[in-house]
Design a protein around this motif. Structure first.
Motif, PDB file in Angstrom:
ATOM      1  N   UNK A  86       0.573 -99.392  22.103  1.00  0.00           N
ATOM      2  CA  UNK A  86      -0.753 -98.773  22.215  1.00  0.00           C
ATOM      3  C   UNK A  86      -1.113 -98.459  23.669  1.00  0.00           C
ATOM      4  N   UNK A  87      -0.765 -99.357  24.590  1.00  0.00           N
ATOM      5  CA  UNK A  87      -1.128 -99.125  25.999  1.00  0.00           C
ATOM      6  C   UNK A  87      -0.036 -98.394  26.777  1.00  0.00           C
ATOM      7  N   UNK A  88       1.067 -98.061  26.090  1.00  0.00           N
ATOM      8  CA  UNK A  88       2.108 -97.246  26.699  1.00  0.00           C
ATOM      9  C   UNK A  88       3.096 -97.985  27.594  1.00  0.00           C
ATOM     10  N   UNK A  89       3.275 -99.286  27.371  1.00  0.00           N
ATOM     11  CA  UNK A  89       4.208-100.045  28.208  1.00  0.00           C
ATOM     12  C   UNK A  89       5.476-100.488  27.477  1.00  0.00           C
ATOM     13  N   UNK A  90       5.554-100.259  26.196  1.00  0.00           N
ATOM     14  CA  UNK A  90       6.674-100.777  25.402  1.00  0.00           C
ATOM     15  C   UNK A  90       8.031-100.251  25.873  1.00  0.00           C
ATOM     16  N   UNK A  91       8.153 -98.961  25.987  1.00  0.00           N
ATOM     17  CA  UNK A  91       9.443 -98.366  26.335  1.00  0.00           C
ATOM     18  C   UNK A  91       9.961 -98.885  27.678  1.00  0.00           C
ATOM     19  N   UNK A  92       9.088 -98.990  28.651  1.00  0.00           N
ATOM     20  CA  UNK A  92       9.488 -99.484  29.972  1.00  0.00           C
ATOM     21  C   UNK A  92       9.873-100.959  29.916  1.00  0.00           C
ATOM     22  N   UNK A  93       9.195-101.720  29.092  1.00  0.00           N
ATOM     23  CA  UNK A  93       9.409-103.171  29.038  1.00  0.00           C
ATOM     24  C   UNK A  93      10.660-103.584  28.276  1.00  0.00           C
ATOM     25  N   UNK A  94      11.187-102.725  27.448  1.00  0.00           N
ATOM     26  CA  UNK A  94      12.337-103.089  26.607  1.00  0.00           C
ATOM     27  C   UNK A  94      13.614-103.225  27.430  1.00  0.00           C
ATOM     28  N   UNK A  95      14.559-103.973  26.881  1.00  0.00           N
ATOM     29  CA  UNK A  95      15.872-104.097  27.492  1.00  0.00           C
ATOM     30  C   UNK A  95      16.107-105.455  28.129  1.00  0.00           C
ATOM     31  N   UNK A  96      17.344-105.689  28.477  1.00  0.00           N
ATOM     32  CA  UNK A  96      17.756-106.950  29.083  1.00  0.00           C
ATOM     33  C   UNK A  96      17.189-107.091  30.489  1.00  0.00           C
ATOM     34  N   UNK A  97      16.930-108.314  30.852  1.00  0.00           N
ATOM     35  CA  UNK A  97      16.480-108.644  32.197  1.00  0.00           C
ATOM     36  C   UNK A  97      17.595-109.408  32.904  1.00  0.00           C
ATOM     37  N   UNK A  98      17.532-109.457  34.209  1.00  0.00           N
ATOM     38  CA  UNK A  98      18.534-110.148  35.015  1.00  0.00           C
ATOM     39  C   UNK A  98      18.696-111.602  34.575  1.00  0.00           C
ATOM     40  N   UNK A  99      17.585-112.281  34.321  1.00  0.00           N
ATOM     41  CA  UNK A  99      17.649-113.700  33.958  1.00  0.00           C
ATOM     42  C   UNK A  99      18.413-113.920  32.655  1.00  0.00           C
ATOM     43  N   UNK A 100      18.405-112.948  31.776  1.00  0.00           N
ATOM     44  CA  UNK A 100      19.122-113.078  30.508  1.00  0.00           C
ATOM     45  C   UNK A 100      20.622-113.265  30.729  1.00  0.00           C
ATOM     46  N   UNK A 101      21.154-112.671  31.778  1.00  0.00           N
ATOM     47  CA  UNK A 101      22.585-112.748  32.035  1.00  0.00           C
ATOM     48  C   UNK A 101      23.002-114.098  32.604  1.00  0.00           C
ATOM     49  N   UNK A 102      22.095-114.764  33.306  1.00  0.00           N
ATOM     50  CA  UNK A 102      22.412-116.051  33.923  1.00  0.00           C
ATOM     51  C   UNK A 102      22.044-117.243  33.042  1.00  0.00           C
ATOM     52  N   UNK A 103      21.164-117.017  32.096  1.00  0.00           N
ATOM     53  CA  UNK A 103      20.666-118.114  31.269  1.00  0.00           C
ATOM     54  C   UNK A 103      21.686-118.632  30.276  1.00  0.00           C
ATOM     55  N   UNK A 104      21.424-119.838  29.759  1.00  0.00           N
ATOM     56  CA  UNK A 104      22.336-120.439  28.786  1.00  0.00           C
ATOM     57  C   UNK A 104      22.217-119.771  27.420  1.00  0.00           C
TER      58      UNK A 104
END
Length: 160
Positions: free
Chosen positions: A107-125
């Motif tokens: 609704x506020x137009x931030x979904x598309x930008x916010x989606x996807x993997x983040x750097x921390x996801x690659x280092x986390x357990x």
């Protein structure tokens, strides 16, 4: 960083503080109990945010955490994470479900930008701790001394 800048512009945020925490997060992986990775990194982020907030006269911190959205965001873990700082931590999304948060983001137009993997996801357990023990966290953090001060030296202020 690009996502943060895009979201800040979209939301009308004029001032953005950034910190390159990549080396600090790598140290967490190398030195501390890996199952608690997300606990340690969130505590580091809150401590760094608290330094900025106190310096600039802010009275509380705000996060986008929501109970159960990821395995590390249990009530117990949020309690252990929050213990890292003295300022109050507001979590406006705390009791919202994933579908509700996605609906608001759309609704506020931030979904598309916010989606996807983040750097921390690659280092986390693969299986993060869901019921962190504060004593273990504090003991393990002794292996990480000086990281918050290092992060404080990396804070950058950007006008968006």
């Amino acid at each position: 960083l690009a996502k943060a800048r895009t979201l800040a512009r979209h939301l009308g945020i004029k001032t953005l503080y950034t910190v390159d925490a990549s080396r600090a997060f790598a140290q967490v992986v190398e030195k501390a109990f890996h199952k608690y990775y997300f606990i340690f990194t969130k505590r580091l982020m809150l401590r760094t945010a608290e330094l900025i907030a106190r310096r600039d006269g802010m009275e509380f911190l705000i996060t986008g955490e929501s109970v159960g959205q990821v395995a590390s965001q249990t009530l117990k873990n949020l309690e252990v994470i929050t213990e890292a700082v003295k300022l109050p931590v507001a979590r406006p999304l705390l009791a919202m479900g994933k579908d509700e948060i996605i609906k608001i983001a759309r609704k506020i137009g931030t979904l598309e930008t916010s989606e996807g993997k983040e750097f921390c996801d690659f280092l986390g357990p693969k299986t993060p701790a869901t019921e962190a023990k504060l004593g273990i966290v504090k003991n393990e953090e002794t292996k990480l001394e000086g990281i918050v001060e290092t992060l404080a030296g990396l804070i950058k202020l950007e006008t968006i």
